[in-house]
Design a protein around this motif. Structure first.
Motif, PDB file in Angstrom:
ATOM      1  N   ALA A   1      30.724  18.868  13.595  1.00 44.58           N
ATOM      2  CA  ALA A   1      31.861  19.355  14.383  1.00 44.58           C
ATOM      3  C   ALA A   1      33.166  18.702  13.952  1.00 44.58           C
ATOM      4  O   ALA A   1      34.203  19.381  13.842  1.00 44.58           O
ATOM      5  N   SER A   2      33.156  17.410  13.707  1.00 40.36           N
ATOM      6  CA  SER A   2      34.403  16.725  13.325  1.00 40.36           C
ATOM      7  C   SER A   2      34.922  17.246  11.994  1.00 40.36           C
ATOM      8  O   SER A   2      36.129  17.416  11.802  1.00 40.36           O
ATOM      9  N   ALA A   3      34.007  17.523  11.058  1.00 41.76           N
ATOM     10  CA  ALA A   3      34.428  18.057   9.765  1.00 41.76           C
ATOM     11  C   ALA A   3      34.882  19.506   9.893  1.00 41.76           C
ATOM     12  O   ALA A   3      35.890  19.913   9.295  1.00 41.76           O
ATOM     13  N   LEU A   4      34.163  20.291  10.675  1.00 47.70           N
ATOM     14  CA  LEU A   4      34.528  21.694  10.842  1.00 47.70           C
ATOM     15  C   LEU A   4      35.875  21.862  11.524  1.00 47.70           C
ATOM     16  O   LEU A   4      36.608  22.824  11.240  1.00 47.70           O
ATOM     17  N   GLU A   5      36.229  20.947  12.392  1.00 49.32           N
ATOM     18  CA  GLU A   5      37.531  21.044  13.046  1.00 49.32           C
ATOM     19  C   GLU A   5      38.654  20.909  12.021  1.00 49.32           C
ATOM     20  O   GLU A   5      39.676  21.610  12.099  1.00 49.32           O
ATOM     21  N   ARG A   6      38.474  20.045  11.028  1.00 51.98           N
ATOM     22  CA  ARG A   6      39.485  19.907   9.970  1.00 51.98           C
ATOM     23  C   ARG A   6      39.520  21.167   9.101  1.00 51.98           C
ATOM     24  O   ARG A   6      40.589  21.616   8.694  1.00 51.98           O
ATOM     25  N   VAL A   7      38.353  21.736   8.838  1.00 45.02           N
ATOM     26  CA  VAL A   7      38.301  22.969   8.051  1.00 45.02           C
ATOM     27  C   VAL A   7      38.995  24.099   8.811  1.00 45.02           C
ATOM     28  O   VAL A   7      39.775  24.876   8.246  1.00 45.02           O
ATOM     29  N   ARG A   8      38.721  24.182  10.105  1.00 40.34           N
ATOM     30  CA  ARG A   8      39.347  25.216  10.954  1.00 40.34           C
ATOM     31  C   ARG A   8      40.866  25.118  10.886  1.00 40.34           C
ATOM     32  O   ARG A   8      41.568  26.128  10.705  1.00 40.34           O
ATOM     33  N   ALA A   9      41.369  23.894  11.018  1.00 36.04           N
ATOM     34  CA  ALA A   9      42.819  23.702  10.991  1.00 36.04           C
ATOM     35  C   ALA A   9      43.391  24.074   9.618  1.00 36.04           C
ATOM     36  O   ALA A   9      44.454  24.700   9.529  1.00 36.04           O
ATOM     37  N   ALA A  10      42.677  23.712   8.556  1.00 35.72           N
ATOM     38  CA  ALA A  10      43.155  24.019   7.203  1.00 35.72           C
ATOM     39  C   ALA A  10      43.189  25.526   6.952  1.00 35.72           C
ATOM     40  O   ALA A  10      44.073  26.027   6.258  1.00 35.72           O
ATOM     41  N   LEU A  11      42.235  26.247   7.537  1.00 36.91           N
ATOM     42  CA  LEU A  11      42.170  27.696   7.349  1.00 36.91           C
ATOM     43  C   LEU A  11      43.076  28.457   8.316  1.00 36.91           C
ATOM     44  O   LEU A  11      43.298  29.655   8.136  1.00 36.91           O
ATOM     45  N   GLY A  12      43.570  27.777   9.338  1.00 33.22           N
ATOM     46  CA  GLY A  12      44.441  28.432  10.302  1.00 33.22           C
ATOM     47  C   GLY A  12      43.713  29.357  11.252  1.00 33.22           C
ATOM     48  O   GLY A  12      44.298  30.311  11.778  1.00 33.22           O
ATOM     49  N   VAL A  13      42.442  29.078  11.505  1.00 26.30           N
ATOM     50  CA  VAL A  13      41.653  29.895  12.422  1.00 26.30           C
ATOM     51  C   VAL A  13      41.807  29.342  13.838  1.00 26.30           C
ATOM     52  O   VAL A  13      41.756  28.129  14.057  1.00 26.30           O
ATOM     53  N   ALA A  14      41.987  30.232  14.807  1.00 26.74           N
ATOM     54  CA  ALA A  14      42.109  29.813  16.202  1.00 26.74           C
ATOM     55  C   ALA A  14      40.779  29.258  16.698  1.00 26.74           C
ATOM     56  O   ALA A  14      39.712  29.748  16.296  1.00 26.74           O
TER      57      ALA A  14
END
Length: 266
Positions: free
Chosen positions: A196-209
Motif C-alpha cells: 500500500a505504501s508503495a502503491l500510494e506513491r505510484v498513484r500520485a505519480a500517475l495522477g490517479v484519484a
C-alpha cells in the motif's frame, strides 16, 4: 480516454493472477490486455522479488508500467530501453542484524535469506528449488547483515503460520514490517513499508484519484493494499482476515476470480 478517468488496478500475482503452480490462464491474460487497451494502469504488486516479477509482466504483454516488488520495498518502472528492462524508482532498506539475531535465538534451525535487488538472494542454506528467484549465494549467517537490505525471508517448516505470528508478536518487531505467508514463511521489510505504501506513491505519480484505485489479492500481505484501494477485492479462497479487509470478494484462484474483476473495470 481523458487522463482523469483512468484507473489504477493493482494485482497480486501468486494466488491472484497465477495459480500456486505458476500457471497464468489465457482468460487472465486477455482480461489484463483488455483493461490496458481501455487506457487503465495495471500495476503488479507482489511479495516476489523484482526479477521474479518481470517474466510475469512479459507474459502479460506489459513492458511500460510500474511494478511494486518485495511487498513494497522495491518500486520500479518497466522501460524497454533500459538494459535490465526496468528503472529502479525507489528502494527501501533497513539493517537486518537486530531482527536476524532475535530470530536465530527463536528459530535456530530456520533458513534465512536476504535480498540483493536485481540479483538474487544471500542465504544461510539453500531454499527448496523454485521458492526464490535469481542467484543464490550461501554465506555464513553473520554475512547476512553485511549491509542494508530490502527484506529478510524466513522459512521454517517446523512452525505453523500461527506460531510465526506469535513469535513476531513476542519479539516485538517495532522497527520492521512483517507478513506471514500460507506456510511457515515470513517476509520482513522496513518499518511502514507495504504494498500500500508503495502503491500510494505510484498513484500520485500517475495522477490517479484515490477513488479510482482497484486492488485484488489473496494473502495477509495484501490486507493493507485492499484497505488502501478505493475498491479492494479479495480472492474467494483468501483467509477471513483478508476477506474482511476487502470491499468485496470474487471467485477463487481455481475459478479465475480476478478475471471477473478485470472485466467489470471495462
Amino acid at each position: 480516454m481523458a487522463r482523469d478517468s483512468r484507473k489504477l488496478i493493482a494485482l497480486d500475482i501468486d494466488g491472484t493472477l497465477v495459480t500456486y503452480d505458476d500457471v497464468l490462464s489465457d482468460a487472465a491474460r486477455e482480461a489484463v490486455a483488455a483493461v490496458r487497451a481501455a487506457g487503465h494502469h495495471v500495476v503488479l504488486a507482489s511479495g516476489r522479488s523484482l526479477i521474479a516479477m518481470t517474466p510475469v509482466a512479459a507474459a502479460l504483454g506489459i513492458s511500460d508500467s510500474w511494478i511494486v516488488a518485495s511487498n513494497g520495498a522495491v518500486t520500479a518502472r518497466l522501460d524497454p530501453a533500459a538494459e535490465t528492462g526496468y528503472v529502479l524508482e525507489r528502494v527501501e532498506t533497513f539493517d537486518p542484524e537486530p531482527v536476524l539475531r532475535m530470530l536465530k535465538e527463536e528459530l535456530p534451525h530456520a533458513r534465512y535469506a536476504v535480498e540483493d535487488v536485481g540479483v538474487g538472494f544471500r542465504m544461510n542454506e539453500l531454499f527448496p528449488e523454485g521458492e526464490l528467484n535469481g542467484e543464490h549465494r550461501v554465506v555464513d549467517f553473520e554475512e547476512l547483515w553485511a549491509g542494508q537490505v530490502t527484506r529478510i525471508v524466513v522459512r521454517s517448516p517446523g512452525e505453523t503460520s500461527a506460531e510465526f505470528h506469535e513469535i513476531a508478536a513476542r519479539l516485538g518487531f517495532d522497527d520492521v514490517t512483517y507478513a506471514v505467508g500460507w506456510s511457515a514463511w515470513m517476509d520482513i521489510a522496513p518499518q511502514g513499508v507495504t504494498k500500500a505504501s508503495a502503491l500510494e506513491r505510484v498513484r500520485a505519480a500517475l495522477g490517479v484519484a484515490p477513488e479510482d484505485t482497484v486492488a485484488v489479492g489473496d494473502g495477509s500481505n495484501d490486507i493493507d493494499m485492499l484497505r488502501w484501494a478505493g475498491r479492494g477485492v479479495a480472492m474467494g479462497h483468501a483467509l477471513d482476515a483478508v476477506r474482511d479487509a476487502a470491499d468485496e470478494v470474487t471467485g477463487g484462484i481455481d475459478d479465475d476470480g480476478v478475471v471477473a474483476v478485470l472485466r467489470s473495470v471495462v
